[in-house]
Design an enzyme around this catalytic site. Sequence first.
Site: not given
Length: 748
Positions: A367-368, A479, A527, A549
């Site tokens: 992820d991020d 995202d 997302c 989330d």
Amino acid sequence: MAIRFHEAAKEFHLYNEKISYIIKVLENGQLGHVYYGKHLTDREDFGYLIEYARRDMAPYPFEGRSDFSLEHLKQEYPTFGSGDTRYPAFELESADGSRVVDFKYKTHEIFAGKKALEGLPAVYVEDNEEADTLEIVLEDEMIQTKMILSYTIFRDRPVITRHVRFECECEAGITLLNCMSGCLDLPDKEYEMVELAGAWNRERHPHTRKLTYGVQSIYSMRGCSSHQFNPFLMLKRANADECSGEVLGFSLVYSGDFLAQAEVDNFDVTRVVMGIHPNEFRWELKKGEHFQTPEMVMVYSENGMNGMSQVYHELYRTRLARGTWRDKVRPILINNWEATYFDFNEEKILDIAEKAKEIGVELFVLDDGWFGKRNLDNCSLGDWYPNMEKLPGGITGLAKKVEEMGLKFGLWFEPEMTNKDSDLFRAHPDWLLADIRRNYCHSRNQYVLDFSKQEVVDYIYEQMRKVLTDAPVSYVKWDMNRAFSEVFSNGNGKSYQGKVRHKYILGVYSLYERLIQEFPEILFESCASGGARFDPGMLYYAPQAWTSDNTDAVDRIKIQYGTSYVYPISSIGSHVSASPNHQVFRNTSLETRANVAYFGTFGYELDITRLPEEELEQMKEQIQFMKENRALIQQGVFYRLKSPFEGNNSAWQVVSEDRSEGLVAYFRTLQPAQGKFERIYVKGLEENAKYEVKECFGSKADLGVHYGDELMYAGLNVSDCAAGIPGVAREQQGDYFSRLFYVKKIEE
Ligand code: DGJ
């Protein structure tokens, strides 16, 4: 299925075995709306259904005739003025400032199949036999502008899709100020309006209100479809419930600003409009240019809300979602976000991946935090090259190692954003979607990139392409973590500004399209700060979406329940996360967390390197279960059985299309003392077939063999007795308890 044009009556009748939709060319050349609902036998003339003027002070377009007023007529695509003072479907300004228009029927075309929409997502057919399309051309001769209303009816579905195209041939040009995708005038107001409302962490909670005089609407002016509302509206009769009664669904295949509105006039006529939100919309068309609206998808159900949802599910899963992953079961993934947030290095990631592989996970998602110098949310968006301090082998090195373990590798991007502390921003401050001469808002320290500009989209495309070409990436999580604020396209003139919001979303779609064309094997998951862009537009590019989330199982029951009003289970991103939960700090059992997450794409999002062996064993069993049942869950027919918004207990189920097997999930929020007896009424089985029922986990108790009619009409007993639930350990009961039953048809 057919679309008939009855020449003498000038009527179009679109029908299949389930529904009818009837349009009439009125005496003034405009289109009147005659009927939408359950199938009607075709006839030459339904004109008697037209309700003309009441004798009052309404304006009348024909000199001396007070029996024809647009104020009262139900219309297909009305304008403001000309007697109709309700909210219009479109507004247009001529070069001289006049907003008076007069579009008259010119011609029409009926053809098999359905055309694609240029640059926009839309429902499609694979075979021209699946649907018929009617295009009606109207023209305002004075301003040499055509309006093409398009209607597609599906052969086997109670579905009509609609959109509109304006074509300008006027030397001086025109300006569109508002153009909805569709309008529907209904003859009464006896409906309840249901919408999906919420906020970050509690997306898509259904909300019901009785229609009343005036305007009731939902909308987004945030640049994305939003956490707050969803581009979906339902009108249901008061007696309609999940499985019976009349329900009309309206869904917009669009991911930007939208308006969905029901207006009730003083004669109890209900007008529904749906389309791009007119706020800040001003689209100039020069001679030779055209404008295409997004598509609105209308579903008619006489089998209640489940009936409507099942139609949307099947349509969106098989005729909106596209590509390699459309018909495939979804990989069971592990995502590192809630495990590490920004705090990871290659070693940590590989540890998680290794453990995940051991328990049967199929895909690891980073992820991020993997790019630029990002260790917090205050920098590097837009700099899509790996952070070599965290990941010495880069994304390519890491992805290869993950693949060598036997897992697929997935990666997070947030293509539409930047931070001030980024190479992108330093080089291109004018690429922000903001009036950079003034103060403009940040949100989570980030700024929206101006995706209405081709060079911005191209730049991001090149960066993403490089990463995806160099590394073996099988999945992308796209995202979008903030809403728009001061929308302005720097360097572009006045007439451009009214186009920016829509052009932005066209830019997003075009980037998606380029990437899915270039990397057709990649599974995309959309997302937006959780579920702020869970909409049909996104499903055309990304067949699954991160739902929220909020990964707490109890809250997720509500969120997934609401999401299922429109969106197929195969699209609902759902993960098992840690307990206590990171969003609401609630403790729930691993069993309940999984029982909720199975009804979606399923995965994990927690640090499994810290879990005790027993939990890993339990997860292994869960993964095995999901692998065995995901086709049934993701492609079966879904029913909401008991609403979590109405009480302490809730239930839902899936059943295979051939009705040979099903899974029934029951959730109980709080443990009552001396609780009531409780039954769940299963749906969709064959009445006379025998089914064996088993508890999937815990005791795996055998609940005997029953006829389908027993399970559906007498019900499945899920209540506990004095000693708790037979076969379920006492410590597993209590609050946040859940049960999952597998129902299997057995041969005589
Ligand atoms: C918001 C998403 O919804 C989360 O799952 C996670 O990807 C974060 N953004 C990362 O910044």
